[in-house]
Design an enzyme around this catalytic site. Structure first.
Site, short mmCIF file in Angstrom:
data_model
loop_
_atom_site.label_atom_id
_atom_site.label_comp_id
_atom_site.label_asym_id
_atom_site.label_seq_id
_atom_site.Cartn_x
_atom_site.Cartn_y
_atom_site.Cartn_z
N ALA A 63 0.87 -1.18 0.00
CA ALA A 63 0.00 0.00 0.00
C ALA A 63 0.90 1.23 0.00
O ALA A 63 2.08 1.14 0.32
CB ALA A 63 -0.86 -0.02 1.26
N GLY A 107 0.47 -5.11 0.73
CA GLY A 107 -0.65 -5.14 -0.20
C GLY A 107 -0.28 -5.74 -1.55
O GLY A 107 -1.15 -6.22 -2.27
N GLU A 110 -0.63 -9.36 -0.99
CA GLU A 110 -2.07 -9.63 -0.83
C GLU A 110 -2.77 -9.64 -2.19
O GLU A 110 -3.66 -10.46 -2.44
CB GLU A 110 -2.69 -8.57 0.11
CG GLU A 110 -2.22 -8.77 1.56
CD GLU A 110 -2.60 -7.63 2.48
OE1 GLU A 110 -2.28 -6.47 2.14
OE2 GLU A 110 -3.20 -7.89 3.52
N GLU A 130 4.19 -5.45 7.30
CA GLU A 130 3.39 -4.41 7.94
C GLU A 130 3.74 -4.20 9.41
O GLU A 130 3.68 -3.07 9.91
CB GLU A 130 1.89 -4.73 7.83
CG GLU A 130 1.31 -4.56 6.43
CD GLU A 130 1.42 -5.80 5.56
OE1 GLU A 130 2.22 -6.70 5.88
OE2 GLU A 130 0.69 -5.88 4.55
N1 3HC Z 1 4.58 3.55 0.08
C1 3HC Z 1 5.03 4.79 -0.20
N2 3HC Z 1 6.32 5.05 -0.52
C2 3HC Z 1 7.15 4.01 -0.55
C3 3HC Z 1 6.76 2.70 -0.27
C4 3HC Z 1 5.40 2.48 0.06
N3 3HC Z 1 4.92 1.25 0.32
N4 3HC Z 1 7.84 1.89 -0.35
C5 3HC Z 1 8.87 2.67 -0.71
N5 3HC Z 1 8.47 3.95 -0.82
C6 3HC Z 1 9.28 5.11 -1.24
C7 3HC Z 1 10.38 5.43 -0.26
O1 3HC Z 1 9.91 6.31 0.74
C8 3HC Z 1 11.40 6.08 -1.17
O2 3HC Z 1 10.99 7.41 -1.40
P1 3HC Z 1 12.08 8.58 -1.58
O3 3HC Z 1 12.91 8.18 -2.75
O4 3HC Z 1 11.26 9.77 -1.77
O5 3HC Z 1 12.86 8.60 -0.30
C9 3HC Z 1 11.25 5.32 -2.48
O6 3HC Z 1 9.95 4.73 -2.42
C10 3HC Z 1 12.27 4.22 -2.69
O7 3HC Z 1 12.29 3.40 -1.52
P2 3HC Z 1 13.65 2.78 -0.94
O8 3HC Z 1 14.69 3.84 -0.88
O9 3HC Z 1 13.31 2.06 0.29
O10 3HC Z 1 14.04 1.78 -2.14
P3 3HC Z 1 14.74 0.37 -2.06
O11 3HC Z 1 14.89 -0.04 -3.47
O12 3HC Z 1 15.91 0.40 -1.16
O13 3HC Z 1 13.69 -0.60 -1.34
C11 3HC Z 1 11.55 -1.62 -0.93
C12 3HC Z 1 12.49 -0.91 -1.96
C13 3HC Z 1 12.16 -2.96 -0.54
C14 3HC Z 1 10.23 -1.81 -1.60
C15 3HC Z 1 11.41 -0.74 0.32
O14 3HC Z 1 11.11 0.58 -0.08
C16 3HC Z 1 10.34 -1.17 1.26
O15 3HC Z 1 10.54 -2.08 2.03
N6 3HC Z 1 9.19 -0.49 1.23
C17 3HC Z 1 8.11 -0.71 2.17
C18 3HC Z 1 7.35 -1.97 1.84
C19 3HC Z 1 6.22 -2.15 2.82
O16 3HC Z 1 6.33 -1.93 4.00
N7 3HC Z 1 5.07 -2.55 2.29
C20 3HC Z 1 3.91 -2.71 3.08
C21 3HC Z 1 3.15 -1.43 3.12
S1 3HC Z 1 1.78 -1.48 4.19
C22 3HC Z 1 0.61 -2.38 3.36
O17 3HC Z 1 0.86 -2.81 2.26
C23 3HC Z 1 -0.68 -2.54 4.05
C24 3HC Z 1 -1.56 -3.51 3.39
O18 3HC Z 1 -1.59 -4.70 4.11
C25 3HC Z 1 -2.96 -2.99 3.28
#
Ligand code: 3HC
Ligand code: NAI
Length: 706
Positions: A63, A107, A110, A130
């Protein structure tokens, strides 16, 4: 159709592509786009099945985390409802295959689980991270994952958040095939096989065979809860995620989804989630440095060198070897070099024993480390990190030698924890190439790297250091040059207050217990024993001349050192240690504290855990506010990231500055003002804190308004 999601036809196959760089998050418009594409393919009789794929570096990484803040702050009124979209995908009579590269997280996974099949490249990873954001999967992840991968795997992934590699995902049933070569082509040939078989598209939500029964599941949930309490101490989301997976085993799919939604909402609105989301963006924010852009030149780092193979030097050399960068490691004599190498070998062997990597990898890493007793090869090094004893004269001698030997483009870094980088740089003819690389002990484990900018350090050296930190898998935070930089400068008033509390009536284990309960990885006194009390004793002696007369100083730590009680390494410090380094309170120390306090005329009284937390944590906050005002830290969030990654501050409290915001800066300022009136000059409120408190603002707002 939104630009964020496009679809195209290749004969009987539709390819739905998500184009939302950088990580294809499910931002507004993406779920709608996928839904529209799924609906559209139903109306074309020629299409027999579809592939869902991400463009760029990854499948859907989850998400859009930025949306969560909008929901909790009331900026966005409607919640996020992915469930209906996922049901529409799953109910498509035409089979849909998720084609995964990069990361299918949160997500993203999912969504993939609602598809009828999942294929991925060997480097792909899947996960439900998450909990790291203080929430649980909110789009039926806790309900579909146990149906696909089994209850145990689902609990592990949802409660602990670690990513799972393609090979393991295949083994546990999340993936149906690993594709060699081109992902889209592989997915198409998989889909053609499915279409040819004529099998009905399987719905994950209807697969109940892996859900186990109450008897087999009970020990799985009990073990996970006990592990979560231990390894995720203080965090609510891991336990909440376990509850949600348990609901999958007890309720129908629809009721399980309703339960998941309730738990998700509770977590989303919690302070823990807000704090952890602050940390997620904070870790990325610290990489943004005014004046540095993508165009800023960086130096190539192909060969590194480390001076000193002691506690820190050995760990630093390991970091380079772990990143595949060859490294020279210099010592003064063979015995010290042998000792350093033996420690490195032992650390690697332990990792092999624990199954973290193979003997072959260990051999490759060791082969990247070249021991030496002189500076041979240093003329080729792109970076040198000095990690010799903490003394200005010695450091200057080394930097002057490096200046003679190293090529003009070599970065000269010092791992000093307290000394003036500008003075060290003055021993060279190129202060612009000199910088602090302050690693934390154990350097091969701790994620923090304070990157200390000297007066003359050039932007290219800073940009290279920040990029290098990422390559070494560290969180690099740029800080200014002052005594102790950010972390150690703040830890000084923190440990000072801990010791004053002892003199005023608390026992060492009471102080440590209060801060451990607060969530710190360990209390300040146990931390002193671990780091070695002699280290700060030497620093105090080095800086004795800077002490202001008439200002209260802690009295007991020096006495312990004079008694040879240096902490764990001598078997005794604030505590007494057995042969397994288990700490026990020591009556001798308690008597020494009482006697010292009496001799100094300090009145002893009962001290509450609340006072212990306020005195120590607010001391951190007040110093942090001064550091911020002086520009030693760029932002309050930089201080938070330093404290979480270098000093065991609980991430779920967001770091000391974020915590102060959560308490309310007015309240923090009032308490500090009371301490000022009661204890004197050391508690002078930081002007920035006063200013923000009076304006009703927060450190986070101050960061935004910079
Ligand atoms: N939402 C919004 N922005 C995100 C994002 C997300 N899920 N994931 C990454 N970004 C943004 C970062 O803030 C960063 O922004 P910036 O360049 O402005 O600083 C940019 O994307 C690149 O991210 P990284 O520097 O972390 O890039 P990497 O290539 O090193 O890593 C990644 C990529 C492994 C995907 C890592 O970003 C990550 O782990 N992201 C989070 C993933 C996550 O937690 N997903 C679950 C979200 S909650 C959810 O899905 C709820 C659901 O169950 C309903
Ligand atoms: P240490 O005493 O374990 O190691 C220092 C090593 O440097 C010794 O092995 C010594 O033989 C070697 N050395 C001395 N002069 C040398 C020379 N001319 N050439 C090559 N090697 C030489 O010390 P430690 O703890 O590793 O500290 C090193 C530096 O790191 C210090 O500046 C310290 O302040 C800093 N630091 C220490 C931390 C810690 O927790 N120990 C944490 C962060 C920084």
């Amino acid at each position: 159709m939104s630009e964020l999601v496009t679809w195209a036809k290749d004969g009987a196959i539709a390819v739905i592509t998500v184009n939302n760089p950088p990580v294809n998050a499910l931002s507004p418009g993406v779920p709608e786009g996928i839904g529209a594409a799924v609906a559209a393919i139903q109306t074309d009789d020629e299409i027999k099945g579809a592939i869902l794929i991400g463009s760029g570096a990854t499948f859907i990484a989850g998400a859009d985390i930025k949306e969560f803040g909008k929901i909790t702050s009331g900026q966005r009124r409607e919640g996020i409802n992915f469930l209906e979209l996922l049901l529409a995908i799953e109910d498509s009579p035409k089979p849909i295959v998720a084609a995964i590269h990069g990361t299918a997280f949160g997500g993203g996974l999912e969504t993939a689980m609602a598809c009828h099949y999942r294929v991925g490249v060997a480097s792909a990873q899947v996960g439900q991270p998450e909990v790291n954001l203080g929430i649980i999967p909110g789009a039926a992840g806790t309900q579909r994952l146990p149906r696909l991968a089994g209850v145990e795997k689902a609990v592990e992934m949802c409660a602990f958040g670690a990513p799972v590699r393609a090979k393991d995902a295949l083994a546990c049933g999340i993936l149906d095939r690993i594709v060699d070569g081109d992902l889209l082509e592989g997915a198409k040939s998989f889909l053609r096989e499915v279409i040819a078989s004529g099998a009905a598209a399987p719905k994950t939500r209807q697969r109940n065979e892996k859900l186990g029964n109450a008897e087999t599941n009970a020990p799985v949930f009990a073990a996970a809860r006990s592990l979560a309490r231990k390894t995720k101490r203080g965090m609510t989301a891991p336990l909440a995620a376990i509850d949600a997976v348990e609901a999958a085993t007890q309720l129908s799919f629809d009721d399980g989804c309703r339960r998941e939604a309730e738990i998700f909402r509770e977590c989303l609105f919690s302070n823990q989630s807000k704090s952890l989301i602050h940390v997620f963006f904070g870790e990325r924010e610290v990489a943004k440095i005014p004046g540095i852009t993508k165009e800023t030149k960086t130096y190539d780092i192909k060969l590194a060198a480390v001076v000193g193979a002691g506690t820190m030097g050995g760990g630093i050399a390991m970091n380079y070897a772990n990143a595949g960068i060859p490294v020279l490691l210099k010592e003064t004599d063979q015995a010290a070099l042998d000792r350093g190498l033996a420690t490195i070998t032992r650390n690697y062997a332990n990792s092999v024993k624990k199954g973290r990597f193979s003997q072959e990898v260990m051999n490759e890493r060791l082969a990247l480390i070249t021991p030496t007793l002189d500076y041979s090869g240093f003329d080729n090094a792109d970076i040198v990190v000095e990690a010799v004893f903490e003394g200005m004269a010695l450091k200057k001698e080394i930097f002057s030698a490096l200046d003679r030997i190293c090529k003009p483009t070599a970065i000269l870094a010092s791992n000093t924890s307290t000394l003036d980088i500008d003075e060290i740089a003055s021993a060279t003819s190129r202060p612009e190439m000199v910088i602090g690389h302050h690693f934390f002990s154990p350097a091969n484990v701790m994620r923090l790297l304070e990157i200390v900018r000297g007066r003359a350090t050039n932007l290219e050296v800073i940009a290279t250091s920040m990029a290098l930190a990422r390559r070494l898998k560290k969180v690099g935070v740029l800080v200014g040059n002052c005594r102790g930089f950010v972390g150690n400068r703040m830890v000084a008033p923190y440990t000072r207050e801990a010791q004053f509390l002892l003199e005023e009536g608390a026992k060492p284990h009471e102080v440590d217990a209060a801060l451990y309960e607060f969530g710190m990885a360990m209390g300040p006194l146990a931390m002193g024993d671990l780091a070695g009390l002699d280290v700060s004793w030497r620093i105090r002696q080095e800086f004795k001349h800077l002490e202001k007369p008439g200002i209260r100083q802690p009295l007991v730590a020096d006495r312990l050192c004079e008694m040879g009680r240096y902490g764990q390494k001598t078997g005794a410090g604030w505590y007494r240690y057995d042969e397994n380094r288990r700490a026990a309170p020591d009556a001798e120390v308690e008597a020494l504290i009482e006697e010292t306090a009496a001799a100094a005329g300090i009145e002893r009284r009962a001290i509450t855990p609340e006072e212990i937390v306020e005195r120590t944590i607010y001391a951190l906050v007040n110093e942090g506010a001064m550091i911020l005002e002086e520009g030693i830290a760029l932002r309050a969030v930089d201080i938070d990231i330093i404290y979480i990654n270098g000093y065991g501050f609980p991430a779920w409290r967001g770091g000391p500055m974020w915590y102060a915001d959560a308490v309310g800066l007015q309240k923090v300022y009032e308490r500090i003002s009371e301490f000022h009136a009661r204890f004197g000059e050391l508690w002078t409120p930081a002007p920035l804190l006063k200013q923000l408190a009076e304006a009703g603002k927060t450190f986070a707002q101050h960061d935004k308004e910079r």
